[in-house]
Design a protein around this motif. Structure first.
Motif, PDB file in Angstrom:
ATOM      1  N   SER A   1       0.845  -1.202   0.000  1.00  0.00           N
ATOM      2  CA  SER A   1       0.000   0.000   0.000  1.00  0.00           C
ATOM      3  C   SER A   1       0.874   1.244   0.000  1.00  0.00           C
ATOM      4  N   GLU A   2       0.235   2.355  -0.288  1.00  0.00           N
ATOM      5  CA  GLU A   2       0.917   3.642  -0.286  1.00  0.00           C
ATOM      6  C   GLU A   2       1.563   3.900   1.081  1.00  0.00           C
TER       7      GLU A   2
ATOM      8  N   LEU B   1       5.644   4.328   1.885  1.00  0.00           N
ATOM      9  CA  LEU B   1       6.154   5.559   2.487  1.00  0.00           C
ATOM     10  C   LEU B   1       6.796   5.297   3.843  1.00  0.00           C
ATOM     11  N   ALA B   2       6.216   4.403   4.644  1.00  0.00           N
ATOM     12  CA  ALA B   2       6.791   4.065   5.950  1.00  0.00           C
ATOM     13  C   ALA B   2       8.154   3.393   5.782  1.00  0.00           C
ATOM     14  N   GLU B   3       8.261   2.490   4.819  1.00  0.00           N
ATOM     15  CA  GLU B   3       9.545   1.810   4.555  1.00  0.00           C
ATOM     16  C   GLU B   3      10.614   2.819   4.137  1.00  0.00           C
ATOM     17  N   GLU B   4      10.237   3.745   3.279  1.00  0.00           N
ATOM     18  CA  GLU B   4      11.205   4.741   2.806  1.00  0.00           C
ATOM     19  C   GLU B   4      11.637   5.693   3.916  1.00  0.00           C
ATOM     20  N   LEU B   5      10.699   6.099   4.754  1.00  0.00           N
ATOM     21  CA  LEU B   5      11.065   6.959   5.884  1.00  0.00           C
ATOM     22  C   LEU B   5      11.973   6.220   6.860  1.00  0.00           C
TER      23      LEU B   5
ATOM     24  N   VAL C   1       5.949   4.765  13.542  1.00  0.00           N
ATOM     25  CA  VAL C   1       5.381   6.108  13.660  1.00  0.00           C
ATOM     26  C   VAL C   1       4.875   6.601  12.307  1.00  0.00           C
ATOM     27  N   ALA C   2       5.598   6.304  11.251  1.00  0.00           N
ATOM     28  CA  ALA C   2       5.210   6.759   9.911  1.00  0.00           C
ATOM     29  C   ALA C   2       3.847   6.214   9.503  1.00  0.00           C
ATOM     30  N   LYS C   3       3.533   5.008   9.929  1.00  0.00           N
ATOM     31  CA  LYS C   3       2.228   4.435   9.586  1.00  0.00           C
ATOM     32  C   LYS C   3       1.085   5.205  10.245  1.00  0.00           C
ATOM     33  N   LEU C   4       1.389   5.905  11.329  1.00  0.00           N
ATOM     34  CA  LEU C   4       0.369   6.667  12.049  1.00  0.00           C
ATOM     35  C   LEU C   4       0.248   8.109  11.561  1.00  0.00           C
ATOM     36  N   MET C   5       1.231   8.576  10.829  1.00  0.00           N
ATOM     37  CA  MET C   5       1.253   9.965  10.372  1.00  0.00           C
ATOM     38  C   MET C   5       0.211  10.207   9.279  1.00  0.00           C
ATOM     39  N   LYS C   6      -0.257  11.445   9.196  1.00  0.00           N
ATOM     40  CA  LYS C   6      -1.184  11.827   8.129  1.00  0.00           C
ATOM     41  C   LYS C   6      -0.420  11.945   6.821  1.00  0.00           C
TER      42      LYS C   6
ATOM     43  N   ALA D   1       0.169  12.285  -5.973  1.00  0.00           N
ATOM     44  CA  ALA D   1       1.408  12.313  -5.202  1.00  0.00           C
ATOM     45  C   ALA D   1       1.044  12.326  -3.723  1.00  0.00           C
ATOM     46  N   ALA D   2       1.677  11.451  -2.948  1.00  0.00           N
ATOM     47  CA  ALA D   2       1.390  11.329  -1.519  1.00  0.00           C
ATOM     48  C   ALA D   2       2.692  11.291  -0.737  1.00  0.00           C
ATOM     49  N   ALA D   3       2.707  12.020   0.374  1.00  0.00           N
ATOM     50  CA  ALA D   3       3.864  12.030   1.262  1.00  0.00           C
ATOM     51  C   ALA D   3       3.357  12.108   2.692  1.00  0.00           C
ATOM     52  N   LYS D   4       4.122  11.588   3.612  1.00  0.00           N
ATOM     53  CA  LYS D   4       3.769  11.662   5.029  1.00  0.00           C
ATOM     54  C   LYS D   4       4.102  13.052   5.554  1.00  0.00           C
TER      55      LYS D   4
END
Length: 140
Positions: free
Chosen positions: A4-5, A9-13, A30-35, A115-118
């Motif tokens: 998933s998106e 993003l969590a893996e990359e962070l 923590v990244a999985k919880l971020m908006k 485009a999506a970013a945390k």
């Protein structure tokens, strides 16, 4: 396996944090919880479908590295391209860009760019900025 998106993003962070000497596992959690900061833009590219796909692959390929697998199975009238770009301050915020190219008329194709970013405590709007920048490049 389809990621998933949020997972990508969590893996990359986590990778950025580990590279900087931080805790990758905690950052991933923590990244999985971020908006997310997300922007979707619809474009019409004045190219036939096959040429439009090549053009989008070229433009997005210059912005980041390809991420597989894509979330939507390609079909004869639709192709999905996904890349991981860098945004935000110093390019430290990963941005997942997904473009779905759809066959329109003979000389036009439709592109839905997402485009999506945390987003952390400091709002950088990396998703919005990346989508706007890439849409401008695709519109040329």
């Amino acid at each position: 396996m389809h990621q998933s998106e949020d997972e990508i993003l969590a893996e990359e962070l986590a990778a950025v944090a580990a590279f900087a000497g931080g805790g990758g596992r905690l950052t991933r959690f923590v990244a999985k919880l971020m908006k997310k900061n997300v922007l979707e833009i619809d474009l019409v590219v004045p190219l036939p479908f096959e040429e439009a796909v090549e053009y989008v692959v070229h433009v997005l390929g210059r912005a980041g590295r390809t991420v597989d697998p894509v979330p939507v199975e390609p079909g004869p009238d639709q192709q999905t391209i996904r890349v991981l770009a860098r945004g935000g301050y110093g390019g430290m915020n990963p941005v997942l860009v997904t473009a779905v190219v759809t066959n329109g008329e003979e000389t036009k194709s439709e592109v839905r760019l997402r485009a999506a970013a945390k987003e952390g405590l400091i709002k950088q709007r990396a998703g919005e900025q990346t989508a706007t920048h890439l849409a401008a490049l695709l519109a040329k």
